[in-house]
Design a protein around this motif. Structure first.
Motif, PDB file in Angstrom:
ATOM      1  N   LEU A  49       0.915  -1.165   0.026  1.00 31.04           N
ATOM      2  CA  LEU A  49       0.073  -0.036   0.069  1.00 31.04           C
ATOM      3  C   LEU A  49       0.677   1.191  -0.016  1.00 31.04           C
ATOM      4  O   LEU A  49       0.690   2.200  -0.685  1.00 31.04           O
ATOM      5  N   PHE A  50       2.004   1.128   0.750  1.00 27.38           N
ATOM      6  CA  PHE A  50       2.816   2.180   0.934  1.00 27.38           C
ATOM      7  C   PHE A  50       3.510   2.674  -0.196  1.00 27.38           C
ATOM      8  O   PHE A  50       3.353   3.915  -0.444  1.00 27.38           O
ATOM      9  N   LYS A  51       4.073   1.816  -1.089  1.00 24.24           N
ATOM     10  CA  LYS A  51       4.827   2.268  -2.266  1.00 24.24           C
ATOM     11  C   LYS A  51       4.412   3.092  -3.286  1.00 24.24           C
ATOM     12  O   LYS A  51       4.487   4.087  -3.726  1.00 24.24           O
ATOM     13  N   PRO A  52       2.948   2.564  -3.765  1.00 22.15           N
ATOM     14  CA  PRO A  52       2.130   3.219  -4.801  1.00 22.15           C
ATOM     15  C   PRO A  52       1.754   4.703  -4.075  1.00 22.15           C
ATOM     16  O   PRO A  52       1.851   5.728  -5.056  1.00 22.15           O
ATOM     17  N   ILE A  53       1.244   4.560  -2.927  1.00 25.60           N
ATOM     18  CA  ILE A  53       0.858   5.917  -2.358  1.00 25.60           C
ATOM     19  C   ILE A  53       2.103   6.853  -2.374  1.00 25.60           C
ATOM     20  O   ILE A  53       2.003   8.087  -2.478  1.00 25.60           O
ATOM     21  N   PHE A  54       3.296   6.637  -2.012  1.00 28.31           N
ATOM     22  CA  PHE A  54       4.399   7.389  -1.977  1.00 28.31           C
ATOM     23  C   PHE A  54       4.583   7.832  -3.283  1.00 28.31           C
ATOM     24  O   PHE A  54       4.963   9.245  -3.162  1.00 28.31           O
ATOM     25  N   TRP A  55       4.582   7.190  -4.285  1.00 31.04           N
ATOM     26  CA  TRP A  55       4.944   7.655  -5.716  1.00 31.04           C
ATOM     27  C   TRP A  55       4.069   8.915  -6.302  1.00 31.04           C
ATOM     28  O   TRP A  55       4.179   9.554  -6.749  1.00 31.04           O
ATOM     29  N   VAL A  56       2.606   8.433  -5.954  1.00 27.65           N
ATOM     30  CA  VAL A  56       1.697   9.602  -5.951  1.00 27.65           C
ATOM     31  C   VAL A  56       2.060  10.870  -5.036  1.00 27.65           C
ATOM     32  O   VAL A  56       2.143  11.871  -5.879  1.00 27.65           O
ATOM     33  N   ALA A  57       2.361  10.675  -3.923  1.00 26.19           N
ATOM     34  CA  ALA A  57       2.845  11.770  -3.271  1.00 26.19           C
ATOM     35  C   ALA A  57       3.973  12.434  -3.847  1.00 26.19           C
ATOM     36  O   ALA A  57       4.089  13.890  -3.944  1.00 26.19           O
ATOM     37  N   VAL A  58       4.867  11.743  -4.435  1.00 25.92           N
ATOM     38  CA  VAL A  58       6.253  12.260  -5.105  1.00 25.92           C
ATOM     39  C   VAL A  58       5.509  13.108  -6.333  1.00 25.92           C
ATOM     40  O   VAL A  58       6.114  14.147  -6.456  1.00 25.92           O
ATOM     41  N   ALA A  59       4.807  12.505  -7.075  1.00 26.51           N
ATOM     42  CA  ALA A  59       4.280  13.211  -8.359  1.00 26.51           C
ATOM     43  C   ALA A  59       3.495  14.465  -7.735  1.00 26.51           C
ATOM     44  O   ALA A  59       3.839  15.702  -8.494  1.00 26.51           O
TER      45      ALA A  59
END
Ligand code: CUA
Length: 360
Positions: A49-59
């Motif tokens: 769960l963390f990884k995709p949300i992290f990349w959304v946050a990075v974007a």
């Protein structure tokens, strides 16, 4: 480019490099508390769960900060040339940047809330371990097994484990001038083994739970993740995952009463244990002092102390030197330690260490 502009740019680059260096400080190879390298089912679910949300946050970060930096640069103060057009409000833009994040958050909420509920479920056929957070060490009890240990939680690899946690201080720990009743409450700790599970508060007066599982046998480091007083940073522990057979052997060993010390320093150490009142705080199953069993609950159970690798909240390796230094002055080795300095003689210390080392 103007001279002052150049100077500013160089300073900016320096600041950027410094920030990067500080960031790089956090990088480590084989970091034992790295939650980005899960080694069990529940930790992996969180990671998923963390990884995709992290990349959304990075974007989002790059877009927003990029637009900000662009605007700062593009419309910076200039001595020559006309001032940029002055704008006040833009309804369409404002509606767009209110709706877009709201939609994004709503989308992220779906898997997040689902995961929160799924992690809170008690898994089928899980092995239960009771965890008690103390200032500043961890107690682990195996219900129905009559096994109690400290700072090392042993589990079988490949099996779900349900830890049921609470925080408590035994009144016997009250030191001079302290109200014993106040200590029964305990404080809030947080149980965290990053490679195996999420983080869960350990609270006085109620029971919280957490599921964890280790894929493979190994040692997984854990720590208290909620500020709980002066030795919060010294409240560590480890989860030792065994193959199922080795776990059974470990459990059998822990169920036995303490070994009787052979004559010599170890036997004299047991005498010193009895004479110094250690049993007021420590349990050693099978040890009788006068007509009372050594069943103190305030400090760690020492019945199989020598089977552990670490002591005092997992901060010291079990070695003769470390044990001697500890017995000479516990609060001197670990700030705020509830175990007082008993002013033991060097002879007693040597004998006590000899005795502790026989408690396999
Ligand atoms: Cu216990 Cu921090």
């Amino acid at each position: 480019m103007l001279r002052s502009d150049r100077g500013r740019l160089i300073r900016l680059v320096h600041a950027g490099l410094l920030a990067l260096a500080v960031l790089a400080w956090g990088c480590a190879k084989r970091a034992p508390l790295d939650s980005l390298e899960p080694e069990g089912h529940f930790a992996r679910e969180i990671d998923r769960l963390f990884k995709p949300i992290f990349w959304v946050a990075v974007a989002v970060f790059v877009l927003v900060e990029g637009a900000l930096v662009y605007a700062l640069w593009r419309f910076r103060h200039r001595r020559e040339g006309p001032a940029p057009r002055q704008v006040h409000g833009n309804t369409r833009l404002e509606v767009a940047w209110t709706i877009a994040p709201a939609l994004l958050l709503a989308v992220i909420a779906v898997p997040t809330v689902a995961m929160i509920f799924s992690l809170a479920e008690r898994p089928d056929n899980a092995m239960r371990v009771e965890v008690i957070g103390h200032q500043w060490w961890w107690e682990f009890r195996y219900p129905g097994q009559d096994v109690v240990t400290a700072n090392e939680m042993h589990i079988p690899a490949g099996r779900n484990v349900l830890v049921e946690m609470t925080s408590r201080e035994d009144p016997a720990v009250a030191q001079e001038g302290e109200d014993p009743e106040r200590l029964t409450g305990g404080v809030i700790h947080s149980f965290w083994v990053p490679k195996l599970a999420g983080k869960q508060d350990v609270e006085p007066g109620r029971t919280t739970h957490l599921s964890l599982r280790a894929d493979r046998p190994g040692i997984y480091l854990g720590t208290c993740a909620e500020f709980c007083g002066i030795s919060h940073a010294n409240m560590r522990f480890r989860v030792v995952a065994h193959s199922p057979e080795r776990f059974r052997t470990w459990l059998e060993g822990q169920r036995r009463p303490a070994a009787s010390p052979p004559p010599g320093p170890a036997a004299e150490g047991l005498e010193a244990f009895a004479r110094s009142g250690c049993a007021g705080c420590h349990t050693i199953n099978g040890v009788q002092i006068g007509n009372q069993a050594a069943q103190g609950r305030a400090g760690p159970d020492l019945t199989h102390f020598a089977s552990r690798r670490v002591f005092a909240g997992g901060i010291f390796q079990v070695t003769d030197e470390n044990l001697e230094a500890w017995l000479r002055n516990p609060p001197g080795k670990k700030p705020g330690a509830r175990m007082p300095n008993l002013n033991l003689s060097e002879q007693d210390i040597t004998n006590l260490v000899a005795y502790l080392r026989t408690l396999t």
